[in-house]
Scaffold this motif. Structure first.
Motif, mmCIF file in Angstrom:
data_model
loop_
_atom_site.group_PDB
_atom_site.id
_atom_site.type_symbol
_atom_site.label_atom_id
_atom_site.label_comp_id
_atom_site.label_asym_id
_atom_site.label_seq_id
_atom_site.Cartn_x
_atom_site.Cartn_y
_atom_site.Cartn_z
ATOM 1 N N ARG A 1 -1.988 -3.644 -7.102
ATOM 2 C CA ARG A 1 -3.096 -4.479 -5.583
ATOM 3 C C ARG A 1 -3.083 -5.525 -5.954
ATOM 4 N N ARG B 1 -0.827 1.125 -10.891
ATOM 5 C CA ARG B 1 -1.497 0.752 -9.209
ATOM 6 C C ARG B 1 -2.649 -0.892 -9.847
ATOM 7 N N LEU C 1 1.424 1.990 -3.588
ATOM 8 C CA LEU C 1 0.588 2.048 -4.236
ATOM 9 C C LEU C 1 0.621 3.842 -3.729
ATOM 10 N N SER C 2 0.378 3.717 -3.588
ATOM 11 C CA SER C 2 0.169 5.676 -2.591
ATOM 12 C C SER C 2 0.788 6.582 -3.042
ATOM 13 N N ARG C 3 2.016 6.139 -3.984
ATOM 14 C CA ARG C 3 2.918 7.158 -4.542
ATOM 15 C C ARG C 3 3.390 6.582 -5.836
ATOM 16 N N VAL C 4 2.514 6.176 -6.602
ATOM 17 C CA VAL C 4 2.004 5.431 -8.019
ATOM 18 C C VAL C 4 0.809 6.089 -8.512
ATOM 19 N N ALA D 1 0.752 -0.699 -0.109
ATOM 20 C CA ALA D 1 0.179 -0.102 0.052
ATOM 21 C C ALA D 1 1.062 1.347 -0.260
ATOM 22 N N ALA D 2 1.917 1.045 0.571
ATOM 23 C CA ALA D 2 2.961 2.591 0.717
ATOM 24 C C ALA D 2 3.199 3.023 -0.948
#
Lengths: 233, 233
Positions: B64, B60, B51-54, B48-49
């Motif tokens: 996921r 994403r 994903l939070s930057r993509v 998730a960390a």
């Protein structure tokens, strides 16, 4: 919490009154679509930032549906792909919109601040900030009605993003609101939750202020989309 | 990259040789299950960390699936719930294991460092660090064989976590490896990717060193699980 919505949610912003009342020019609508994409498309990053801090697998499983709603699957996409259908309907090149190149710096700053807030602040604040969704179904219903009544581009395909949110948002709100009400069991935590929701209304409002200044008053900042650019080929 | 695996992956660690060879005591197996839970259950937070930057929605969407594999759905769970089946099989209370209370501080430190690495470092480094999965199917196959041959608790239900990883990991590796090979188009980036993978092997190795020191040599740190605690009721 509901009073904060009544006082500060962006359904009160003059830009939304103008948009829903049919008074926006096609280029003002396009500017809104381009800038709102930046917000929309970063929401899954915000939710992933939240997930990245949640140690409880069951809370992660529940929260993950927000990312699924917005990003969707590899082939079918989700909410943000539906947003690109709106981009197409208003005559924009969806690839241009998706590139984010035309968004105003003020939009990016507001959105980035929200993602960073969720990454850095206590989980309570992050959940409380998401609760502007409490006020969203009303604005989405108004928007569907207003856009259909006033703009030629508006049809079911173009507005599918908003229709889907009518059912997605209440599910998220029911969970988030209960979580906040359970968790905020001291006055200090309740104040923090209210402050977080108030902050989030600022994030939304600031985007419309920038839009108004740039495209209604005509002071487009350097680098931002200019009418005539990014149109569908 | 493959040489880093040959030199540094934790299949070479004496604890794994001991585990797969049937030489671990039941309590050593339990200590491994408790501590490895801490790693396992934080992997979705790590992803998730990421994903939070993509910013690319398609990346994403693809990434996921890693969170889905580990966390699974609200009712059926995923890999980390399968890990709790192993906990049950070795006689531990799955709620105790899931609480994470018994894990050694050294395990938490290693795991937290990995999550923070993915949150803070360039995306290339984060993807490259995930590529220890290249070496995982071999160790999982050895583990299934070794545990089945040597331990009474081992059966299909107990080992379902590892069986699932045999098919999940290669899909992730195929994507991640191609991404790194495409993206690391300068010597500097290639060095960064190799350093990230090497760092990740350290994260894994350090956990087994702590386990060996604590439970094979018998120097259990304050607050960590002690034999007899956390058993199934």
């Amino acid at each position: 919490m509901r009073q904060i919505g009544a006082d500060r949610y962006h359904d009160k912003h003059p830009f939304h009154r103008r948009l829903h009342g049919g008074d926006c020019t096609p280029d003002e609508v396009r500017a809104w679509v381009i800038n709102r994409w930046m917000y929309q498309s970063r929401i899954p990053m915000k939710d992933a930032a939240f997930l990245s801090r949640v140690e409880d697998p069951q809370l992660r499983r529940i929260w993950r549906s927000r990312i699924e709603d917005h990003d969707g699957g590899v082939t079918e996409g989700g909410g943000i792909r539906r947003w690109l259908a709106l981009a197409r309907a208003v005559g924009l090149d969806p690839d241009y919109v998706a590139s984010g190149r035309g968004a105003m710096p003020a939009t990016r700053f507001a959105v980035d601040t929200y993602v960073r807030f969720v990454r850095d602040m206590p989980l309570l604040d992050a959940v409380a900030a998401s609760l502007t969704e409490m006020f969203a179904p009303a604005i989405h219903a108004q928007r569907i009605e207003g856009l259909l009544a006033h703009y030629d581009f508006a049809d079911d395909a173009a507005l599918s993003y908003f229709r889907n949110r009518l059912t997605e948002a209440p599910k998220d709100v029911a969970f988030g609101l209960n979580w906040v009400l359970d968790y905020a069991d001291t006055l200090e935590k309740q104040d923090a939750a209210a402050a977080a929701l108030s902050f989030k209304t600022d994030v939304l409002w600031a985007q419309l202020d920038a839009l108004w200044h740039g495209y209604v008053e005509g002071h487009i900042p350097p680098g931002a989309w200019r009418p005539g650019e990014g149109l569908a080929p």
